[in-house]
Design an enzyme around this catalytic site. Structure first.
Site, PDB file in Angstrom:
ATOM      1  N   GLY A   1     -22.957  30.022  -9.622  1.00 14.56           N
ATOM      2  CA  GLY A   1     -23.825  30.204  -8.454  1.00 14.56           C
ATOM      3  C   GLY A   1     -24.147  31.643  -8.097  1.00 14.56           C
ATOM      4  O   GLY A   1     -24.415  31.945  -6.929  1.00 14.56           O
ATOM      5  N   SER A   2     -24.201  32.533  -9.087  1.00 13.40           N
ATOM      6  CA  SER A   2     -24.550  33.930  -8.743  1.00 13.40           C
ATOM      7  C   SER A   2     -26.014  34.028  -8.297  1.00 13.40           C
ATOM      8  O   SER A   2     -26.347  34.838  -7.431  1.00 13.40           O
ATOM      9  CB  SER A   2     -24.258  34.879  -9.905  1.00 13.40           C
ATOM     10  OG  SER A   2     -25.116  34.624 -10.989  1.00 13.40           O
ATOM     11  N   ASN A   3     -26.870  33.177  -8.842  1.00 16.23           N
ATOM     12  CA  ASN A   3     -28.268  33.181  -8.370  1.00 16.23           C
ATOM     13  C   ASN A   3     -28.365  32.627  -6.956  1.00 16.23           C
ATOM     14  O   ASN A   3     -29.116  33.156  -6.132  1.00 16.23           O
ATOM     15  CB  ASN A   3     -29.170  32.398  -9.333  1.00 16.23           C
ATOM     16  CG  ASN A   3     -29.544  33.236 -10.535  1.00 16.23           C
ATOM     17  OD1 ASN A   3     -30.390  34.126 -10.446  1.00 16.23           O
ATOM     18  ND2 ASN A   3     -28.871  33.011 -11.659  1.00 16.23           N
TER      19      ASN A   3
ATOM     20  N   MET B   1     -27.324  22.152 -14.526  1.00 13.55           N
ATOM     21  CA  MET B   1     -27.196  21.865 -15.951  1.00 13.55           C
ATOM     22  C   MET B   1     -27.577  20.437 -16.350  1.00 13.55           C
ATOM     23  O   MET B   1     -27.271  20.003 -17.452  1.00 13.55           O
ATOM     24  CB  MET B   1     -25.764  22.175 -16.427  1.00 13.55           C
ATOM     25  CG  MET B   1     -25.357  23.620 -16.225  1.00 13.55           C
ATOM     26  SD  MET B   1     -26.568  24.814 -16.873  1.00 13.55           S
ATOM     27  CE  MET B   1     -26.212  24.686 -18.619  1.00 13.55           C
ATOM     28  N   ARG B   2     -28.260  19.734 -15.469  1.00 14.25           N
ATOM     29  CA  ARG B   2     -28.682  18.372 -15.818  1.00 14.25           C
ATOM     30  C   ARG B   2     -30.202  18.277 -15.907  1.00 14.25           C
ATOM     31  O   ARG B   2     -30.905  19.009 -15.198  1.00 14.25           O
ATOM     32  CB  ARG B   2     -28.199  17.386 -14.758  1.00 14.25           C
ATOM     33  CG  ARG B   2     -26.704  17.307 -14.663  1.00 14.25           C
ATOM     34  CD  ARG B   2     -26.303  16.186 -13.778  1.00 14.25           C
ATOM     35  NE  ARG B   2     -26.622  14.908 -14.378  1.00 14.25           N
ATOM     36  CZ  ARG B   2     -25.939  14.350 -15.380  1.00 14.25           C
ATOM     37  NH1 ARG B   2     -24.898  14.964 -15.894  1.00 14.25           N
ATOM     38  NH2 ARG B   2     -26.291  13.187 -15.863  1.00 14.25           N
TER      39      ARG B   2
ATOM     40  N   ASN C   1     -37.515  26.742 -11.663  1.00 14.80           N
ATOM     41  CA  ASN C   1     -36.314  26.965 -12.476  1.00 14.80           C
ATOM     42  C   ASN C   1     -36.315  28.404 -12.960  1.00 14.80           C
ATOM     43  O   ASN C   1     -37.378  29.011 -13.142  1.00 14.80           O
ATOM     44  CB  ASN C   1     -36.307  26.020 -13.678  1.00 14.80           C
ATOM     45  CG  ASN C   1     -35.031  26.158 -14.498  1.00 14.80           C
ATOM     46  OD1 ASN C   1     -33.936  26.286 -13.951  1.00 14.80           O
ATOM     47  ND2 ASN C   1     -35.158  26.162 -15.818  1.00 14.80           N
TER      48      ASN C   1
ATOM     49  N   HIS D   1     -34.825  30.783 -16.093  1.00 14.38           N
ATOM     50  CA  HIS D   1     -34.259  30.645 -17.441  1.00 14.38           C
ATOM     51  C   HIS D   1     -34.080  32.037 -18.050  1.00 14.38           C
ATOM     52  O   HIS D   1     -35.004  32.865 -17.987  1.00 14.38           O
ATOM     53  CB  HIS D   1     -35.187  29.782 -18.310  1.00 14.38           C
ATOM     54  CG  HIS D   1     -34.609  29.537 -19.661  1.00 14.38           C
ATOM     55  ND1 HIS D   1     -33.603  28.616 -19.880  1.00 14.38           N
ATOM     56  CD2 HIS D   1     -34.848  30.135 -20.847  1.00 14.38           C
ATOM     57  CE1 HIS D   1     -33.265  28.656 -21.160  1.00 14.38           C
ATOM     58  NE2 HIS D   1     -34.011  29.562 -21.773  1.00 14.38           N
TER      59      HIS D   1
HETATM   60  C1  GRF Z   1     -28.525  31.718 -15.124  1.00 13.17           C
HETATM   61  O1  GRF Z   1     -28.480  32.575 -16.231  1.00 13.17           O
HETATM   62  C2  GRF Z   1     -29.817  30.957 -15.104  1.00 13.17           C
HETATM   63  O2  GRF Z   1     -30.886  31.655 -15.666  1.00 13.17           O
HETATM   64  C3  GRF Z   1     -29.502  29.751 -15.956  1.00 13.17           C
HETATM   65  O3  GRF Z   1     -28.168  29.440 -15.651  1.00 13.17           O
HETATM   66  C4  GRF Z   1     -27.484  30.605 -15.222  1.00 13.17           C
HETATM   67  C5  GRF Z   1     -26.850  30.281 -13.919  1.00 13.17           C
HETATM   68  O4  GRF Z   1     -25.982  31.292 -13.474  1.00 13.17           O
HETATM   69  N1  GRF Z   1     -30.437  28.703 -15.703  1.00 13.17           N
HETATM   70  P1  GRF Z   1     -25.400  31.241 -11.997  1.00 13.17           P
HETATM   71  O5  GRF Z   1     -24.680  29.897 -11.822  1.00 13.17           O
HETATM   72  O6  GRF Z   1     -26.539  31.378 -11.029  1.00 13.17           O
HETATM   73  O7  GRF Z   1     -24.427  32.376 -11.906  1.00 13.17           O
END
Ligand code: GRF
Length: 197
Positions: free
Chosen positions: A12-14, A90-91, A107, A109
Site C-alpha cells: 500500500g505505498s501508493n 492483485m486480482r 490502474n 502499472h
Molecule cells: C506498484 O508497483 C503498482 O504499480 C503495481 O503494484 C505495486 C503496488 O505497490 N500495480 P504498493 O502496494 O502500492 O506499495
C-alpha cells in the site's frame, strides 16, 4: 466533490502517497473506502491509521469471481463511490465490475504499457535489458493491464542501476504521479489520446 475507493492487496505505498496528498489538499476528491482482497494487507493498516473505512472481500467466501464483484459493487454503491483507483490490487476484475464502473477505474502499472504486462513488470523490463521503462496510469477495461492510457512517465535504466535501485526509482515516480493523475481525473481534466485497441 467526487468520491473514490482505493483497492489494494498488499503493502500500500501508493495508497499512502494518495493519503498524504489528500492531507495536503493536493487531490480534490474524497477517499471514502479502502477495499482489499487480503485481510493481512498492510494497506488496511494505513487506511485505519488515516481514519478511512475499510472492507475486505475474501475470494474464498465467494463461489465465483462475479459473485464477489457483485458484492463489491453493492458496497461501493453504499458508499456512493464515483470512481475506483487500483493500487496494487492483485486480482482481475470481472466484466460485471468493469461494466458497472465503465471508464471509471484507474490502474497504475510499473512499466510503459503495452510492454511488460503482469505482476513482475519491473524485473521483466530489467532482465530484458531495455534502456527505458516507466510508469503507466490507465483506465481499466476487460483485459489485464490494458485500456486507454491516461499518463505515462519514462525512466532511463542507467548502467549502474540494479533491480533494487530501479524498483525504488519506479516507486518514487508512481508516488508522485498517481495522486496528480487522480486529482486531474476527479476534476475531469484528463483524457485519453485514443482508445487502446
Ligand atoms: C506498484 O508497483 C503498482 O504499480 C503495481 O503494484 C505495486 C503496488 O505497490 N500495480 P504498493 O502496494 O502500492 O506499495
Amino acid at each position: 466533490m467526487k468520491r473514490f475507493a482505493v483497492f489494494a492487496s498488499g503493502y500500500g505505498s501508493n495508497l499512502q502517497a494518495i493519503i498524504d496528498a489528500l492531507k495536503k489538499d493536493k487531490v480534490s476528491a474524497r477517499l471514502c473506502l479502502v477495499v482489499s482482497d487480503n485481510k493481512k494487507a498492510f494497506a488496511l493498516k494505513r487506511a485505519l491509521k488515516a481514519g478511512i473505512p475499510t472492507v475486505t472481500f475474501d475470494p474464498q467466501s465467494f463461489v465465483t469471481r462475479q459473485a464477489m464483484d457483485r458484492a463489491m459493487i453493492k458496497e461501493l454503491r453504499t458508499f456512493h463511490v464515483d470512481f475506483v483507483v487500483l493500487a496494487g490490487y492483485m486480482r482481475i476484475l470481472s466484466p460485471v465490475f468493469v461494466k458497472a464502473f465503465h471508464n471509471k477505474i484507474l490502474n497504475i502499472h510499473p512499466s510503459l504499457l503495452p510492454s511488460f504486462k503482469g505482476a513482475h513488470a519491473i524485473k521483466d523490463a530489467f532482465d530484458y535489458g531495455v534502456r527505458s521503462t516507466g510508469v503507466t496510469v490507465h483506465l481499466v477495461d476487460e483485459k489485464v493491464d490494458h485500456g486507454p492510457i491516461l499518463a505515462q512517465e519514462a525512466l532511463s535504466i542507467r548502467a549502474k542501476d540494479t533491480l533494487r535501485t530501479l524498483e525504488a526509482r519506479i516507486h518514487r515516480t508512481e508516488h508522485k504521479m498517481y495522486p496528480k493523475i487522480i486529482d486531474l481525473f476527479a476534476k475531469g481534466k484528463i483524457s485519453t489520446r485514443r482508445l487502446a485497441a
